[in-house]
Design a protein around this motif. Structure first.
Motif, PDB file in Angstrom:
ATOM      1  N   MET A 135      -7.536 -11.831  -5.458  1.00 48.22           N
ATOM      2  CA  MET A 135      -6.857 -10.552  -5.306  1.00 48.22           C
ATOM      3  C   MET A 135      -7.871  -9.434  -5.143  1.00 48.22           C
ATOM      4  O   MET A 135      -9.068  -9.603  -5.416  1.00 48.22           O
ATOM      5  CB  MET A 135      -5.957 -10.247  -6.502  1.00 48.22           C
ATOM      6  CG  MET A 135      -6.659  -9.784  -7.759  1.00 48.22           C
ATOM      7  SD  MET A 135      -5.550  -8.873  -8.853  1.00 48.22           S
ATOM      8  CE  MET A 135      -5.178  -7.417  -7.879  1.00 48.22           C
ATOM      9  N   TYR A 136      -7.392  -8.305  -4.647  1.00 44.01           N
ATOM     10  CA  TYR A 136      -8.219  -7.108  -4.535  1.00 44.01           C
ATOM     11  C   TYR A 136      -7.320  -5.894  -4.742  1.00 44.01           C
ATOM     12  O   TYR A 136      -6.088  -5.973  -4.599  1.00 44.01           O
ATOM     13  CB  TYR A 136      -8.904  -7.032  -3.166  1.00 44.01           C
ATOM     14  CG  TYR A 136      -7.962  -6.828  -2.009  1.00 44.01           C
ATOM     15  CD1 TYR A 136      -7.602  -5.548  -1.584  1.00 44.01           C
ATOM     16  CD2 TYR A 136      -7.404  -7.917  -1.338  1.00 44.01           C
ATOM     17  CE1 TYR A 136      -6.725  -5.358  -0.535  1.00 44.01           C
ATOM     18  CE2 TYR A 136      -6.525  -7.731  -0.278  1.00 44.01           C
ATOM     19  CZ  TYR A 136      -6.194  -6.454   0.120  1.00 44.01           C
ATOM     20  OH  TYR A 136      -5.318  -6.259   1.162  1.00 44.01           O
ATOM     21  N   ALA A 137      -7.912  -4.780  -5.088  1.00 42.81           N
ATOM     22  CA  ALA A 137      -7.156  -3.533  -5.260  1.00 42.81           C
ATOM     23  C   ALA A 137      -8.085  -2.355  -5.023  1.00 42.81           C
ATOM     24  O   ALA A 137      -9.271  -2.396  -5.377  1.00 42.81           O
ATOM     25  CB  ALA A 137      -6.551  -3.464  -6.667  1.00 42.81           C
ATOM     26  N   THR A 138      -7.556  -1.316  -4.410  1.00 43.98           N
ATOM     27  CA  THR A 138      -8.313  -0.089  -4.181  1.00 43.98           C
ATOM     28  C   THR A 138      -7.450   1.122  -4.519  1.00 43.98           C
ATOM     29  O   THR A 138      -6.232   1.098  -4.328  1.00 43.98           O
ATOM     30  CB  THR A 138      -8.775   0.038  -2.710  1.00 43.98           C
ATOM     31  OG1 THR A 138      -7.634   0.223  -1.860  1.00 43.98           O
ATOM     32  CG2 THR A 138      -9.534  -1.196  -2.261  1.00 43.98           C
ATOM     33  N   LEU A 139      -8.100   2.153  -5.015  1.00 43.25           N
ATOM     34  CA  LEU A 139      -7.447   3.432  -5.291  1.00 43.25           C
ATOM     35  C   LEU A 139      -8.398   4.516  -4.823  1.00 43.25           C
ATOM     36  O   LEU A 139      -9.539   4.581  -5.286  1.00 43.25           O
ATOM     37  CB  LEU A 139      -7.144   3.573  -6.777  1.00 43.25           C
ATOM     38  CG  LEU A 139      -6.534   4.908  -7.243  1.00 43.25           C
ATOM     39  CD1 LEU A 139      -5.151   5.093  -6.630  1.00 43.25           C
ATOM     40  CD2 LEU A 139      -6.456   4.952  -8.767  1.00 43.25           C
ATOM     41  N   ALA A 177      -3.503   3.920  -2.143  1.00 40.31           N
ATOM     42  CA  ALA A 177      -3.841   2.698  -2.862  1.00 40.31           C
ATOM     43  C   ALA A 177      -3.388   1.489  -2.073  1.00 40.31           C
ATOM     44  O   ALA A 177      -2.430   1.563  -1.286  1.00 40.31           O
ATOM     45  CB  ALA A 177      -3.193   2.698  -4.247  1.00 40.31           C
ATOM     46  N   GLU A 178      -4.089   0.381  -2.274  1.00 37.60           N
ATOM     47  CA  GLU A 178      -3.710  -0.892  -1.675  1.00 37.60           C
ATOM     48  C   GLU A 178      -4.007  -2.005  -2.670  1.00 37.60           C
ATOM     49  O   GLU A 178      -5.083  -2.034  -3.282  1.00 37.60           O
ATOM     50  CB  GLU A 178      -4.477  -1.151  -0.369  1.00 37.60           C
ATOM     51  CG  GLU A 178      -4.116  -2.480   0.290  1.00 37.60           C
ATOM     52  CD  GLU A 178      -4.734  -2.633   1.679  1.00 37.60           C
ATOM     53  OE1 GLU A 178      -4.960  -1.598   2.351  1.00 37.60           O
ATOM     54  OE2 GLU A 178      -4.987  -3.775   2.099  1.00 37.60           O
ATOM     55  N   PHE A 186       0.833  -1.200   0.000  1.00 37.10           N
ATOM     56  CA  PHE A 186       0.000   0.000   0.000  1.00 37.10           C
ATOM     57  C   PHE A 186       0.870   1.253   0.000  1.00 37.10           C
ATOM     58  O   PHE A 186       2.074   1.214   0.301  1.00 37.10           O
ATOM     59  CB  PHE A 186      -0.956   0.011   1.198  1.00 37.10           C
ATOM     60  CG  PHE A 186      -0.309  -0.222   2.534  1.00 37.10           C
ATOM     61  CD1 PHE A 186       0.249   0.821   3.259  1.00 37.10           C
ATOM     62  CD2 PHE A 186      -0.257  -1.499   3.073  1.00 37.10           C
ATOM     63  CE1 PHE A 186       0.847   0.608   4.484  1.00 37.10           C
ATOM     64  CE2 PHE A 186       0.336  -1.734   4.313  1.00 37.10           C
ATOM     65  CZ  PHE A 186       0.881  -0.681   5.026  1.00 37.10           C
ATOM     66  N   THR A 187       0.245   2.350  -0.342  1.00 33.40           N
ATOM     67  CA  THR A 187       0.939   3.635  -0.366  1.00 33.40           C
ATOM     68  C   THR A 187      -0.033   4.746  -0.019  1.00 33.40           C
ATOM     69  O   THR A 187      -1.241   4.647  -0.285  1.00 33.40           O
ATOM     70  CB  THR A 187       1.566   3.895  -1.757  1.00 33.40           C
ATOM     71  OG1 THR A 187       2.273   5.141  -1.735  1.00 33.40           O
ATOM     72  CG2 THR A 187       0.510   3.977  -2.844  1.00 33.40           C
ATOM     73  N   ARG A 188       0.487   5.790   0.590  1.00 33.72           N
ATOM     74  CA  ARG A 188      -0.285   7.001   0.889  1.00 33.72           C
ATOM     75  C   ARG A 188       0.535   8.204   0.474  1.00 33.72           C
ATOM     76  O   ARG A 188       1.747   8.258   0.731  1.00 33.72           O
ATOM     77  CB  ARG A 188      -0.605   7.104   2.383  1.00 33.72           C
ATOM     78  CG  ARG A 188      -1.490   6.013   2.929  1.00 33.72           C
ATOM     79  CD  ARG A 188      -1.882   6.292   4.364  1.00 33.72           C
ATOM     80  NE  ARG A 188      -0.756   6.275   5.281  1.00 33.72           N
ATOM     81  CZ  ARG A 188      -0.661   7.009   6.392  1.00 33.72           C
ATOM     82  NH1 ARG A 188      -1.624   7.868   6.699  1.00 33.72           N
ATOM     83  NH2 ARG A 188       0.385   6.915   7.187  1.00 33.72           N
TER      84      ARG A 188
END
Length: 389
Positions: free
Chosen positions: A308-312, A287-288, A274-276
Motif C-alpha cells: 500500500m501507499y498513501a500521500t497527503l 490525498a491519495e 483520491f481527493t482534491r
C-alpha cells in the motif's frame, strides 16, 4: 502507528471535504483547460500559458501600469509574436541539486538533469479537432528500457506521441499513441510513492488508446495500453486502467482509479482513492491512498506481494508566485510480511518568481522502519529549477 496516523489524516480530508492538480485552489478542476492532455501533464495550450503568466507567476517584473491582458499576450513561445495556427512548439527543462545529510561530516551532494524536453504539437484544423502531440526527451537511458545499452551517455528518444481527437459528442475525447497511463493524481514529483514505485514514473509512458468524457462535474477516462515501444518485449506491461473524479461541490472533488496489467514476468494490480480540495484562493489539500499487488509469473516465484501507499499534500499560497508546499508519504511493499516501511515528509517553497520559471527548495526527511534493525533518518536538502518556453 505512523500508517494509522496517515490513513486517519487522509480520511479526514475525504470526509471534510493542470497545471498541477493542486491548482484546484484557483478553481481549475479540469486538466484539459490548460493542457492538451485531459489527464494533465505535458505541454500547455495557449490558454494554459496565459493563465500561468497572469495568475500563477509573480508580477514583480512588470510595472503596475501593465495590465494582465498585456502580460498574457507575452506568454507565447515567441512572446507577442504570433505563430501559425497549425503548430505550437515548447521547451521544458528541469534540474535538481540535492545534498544528503546537510551539515554533517559525511554529507554528499549531486546535480541531476531531470528533464530536457522538446514539444512539437500540430493541428490539422483551426478548431483543433485533430491534434498531434509529440515530445522528445534528452536523457540517460531509463532503467526500464532495453538492458542491452551499456553506456550512460544522454541521448534523444521519443517520449510521447499521440493523436488527440475532439469528437462530435460534447466533452468526449479520444487519444491514440504513446502517452502516460490513466491512473490517480498526476503529481509532478515522479519519485513520489504514487508514481515511479508503482510503475508510473517519468518515462513509463505506454502505447494505447484513451477515451475520456469530461462534462462539468465529472472526469471519466479509460485506457487500454500495450507497453512502451522502447522497452524490451518481455517487460512491457499490457493491460487497462480506469479513473474517475466527481465534483461534490465547488473546489472539492473525490475519485478513484484501478489498473490491471501484466508482462511475461510479472502481473500488476493497482487500486486507489483520491481527493482534491481547494481552500482559500490558490491554496489546496489533496490525498491519495492506494493498494498494490505484484505477482511474479516465473515458476519459482509465484507469491503475490500486496502493498500500500498513501500521500497527503498541502499547497498554501503566501502571495502571488510564492507558495508553501508540504507532503507526507507512506509506503510498504508487502503488508503480509515484516518488510520495511517507508515514511517521507517534505516541506519547502514552490515559487514562480519570473515568467516561464519555477523554483523549488525542499527539506526532505526519510524514515525506514524495520522490525529487526534501526535505520537512521535520512535528511536531504533539494533545490530544483524548472524552465519552460
Amino acid at each position: 502507528m505512523r500508517l494509522c496516523l496517515l490513513v486517519i489524516l487522509s480520511s479526514l480530508v475525504w470526509l471534510r471535504a493542470e497545471a498541477y492538480p493542486n491548482f484546484i485552489g484557483y478553481g481549475y478542476n479540469a486538466c484539459i483547460t490548460c493542457h492538451y492532455s485531459g489527464q494533465g501533464g505535458g505541454a500547455l495550450n495557449d490558454y494554459g500559458r496565459a493563465l500561468f503568466a497572469t495568475e500563477i507567476t509573480a508580477r514583480d517584473l512588470y510595472p503596475d501600469t501593465m495590465d494582465e491582458e498585456e502580460i498574457g499576450n507575452k506568454s507565447g513561445f515567441l512572446g507577442t509574436k504570433p505563430l501559425p495556427w497549425w503548430v505550437r512548439p515548447g521547451v521544458k527543462y528541469r534540474g535538481l541539486w540535492f545534498q544528503n545529510n546537510p551539515g554533517s561530516t559525511n554529507s554528499t551532494d549531486k546535480f541531476y538533469n531531470m528533464q530536457s524536453d522538446i514539444n512539437l504539437n500540430f493541428f490539422f484544423d483551426q478548431q483543433q479537432t485533430y491534434t498531434l502531440i509529440t515530445t522528445a526527451s534528452y536523457t540517460t537511458y531509463p532503467r526500464s528500457f532495453a538492458t542491452s545499452r551499456e553506456d550512460k551517455t544522454p541521448y534523444w528518444f521519443a517520449k510521447e506521441y499521440y493523436l488527440r481527437w475532439k469528437t462530435t459528442v460534447k466533452n468526449l475525447w479520444v487519444y491514440l499513441g504513446q502517452m502516460d497511463k490513466v491512473y490517480g493524481l498526476r503529481v509532478a514529483d515522479h519519485t513520489s510513492v504514487s508514481r515511479s514505485p508503482i510503475g508510473l514514473g517519468q518515462f513509463d509512458q505506454s502505447q494505447g488508446v484513451i477515451v475520456e468524457y469530461s462534462p462539468a462535474k465529472w472526469n471519466i477516462a479509460g485506457n487500454i495500453f500495450f507497453g512502451n515501444a522502447a522497452e524490451e518485449p518481455e517487460v512491457r506491461q499490457k493491460g487497462l486502467s480506469v479513473s474517475g473524479e466527481y465534483e461534490i461541490y465547488e473546489k472539492y472533488r473525490v475519485g478513484g482509479s484501478a489498473m490491471t496489467s501484466k508482462s511475461e514476468t510479472v502481473e500488476w494490480l493497482r487500486l486507489a482513492g483520491f481527493t482534491r480540495m481547494g481552500l482559500s484562493k490558490g491554496s489546496s489539500l489533496m490525498a491519495e491512498v492506494g493498494l498494490t499487488q505484484n505477482k511474479s509469473l516465473l515458476p519459482a516465484n509465484g507469491n503475490a506481494l500486496k502493498g500500500m501507499y498513501a500521500t497527503l499534500e498541502s499547497w498554501v499560497l503566501i502571495r502571488r508566485g510564492y507558495n508553501l508546499l508540504s507532503t507526507i508519504e507512506y509506503a510498504k511493499a508487502d503488508l503480509e510480511s515484516t518488510a520495511s516501511e517507508k515514511m517521507r515528509w517534505s516541506i519547502g517553497g514552490i515559487m514562480f518568481p519570473l515568467p516561464r520559471t519555477e523554483v523549488r527548495t525542499m527539506l526532505v526527511n526519510s524514515k525506514y522502519a524495520t522490525p529487526d534493525t534501526g535505520v537512521p533518518d535520512n535528511w536531504q536538502l533539494q533545490m530544483q529549477l524548472h524552465l519552460s518556453l
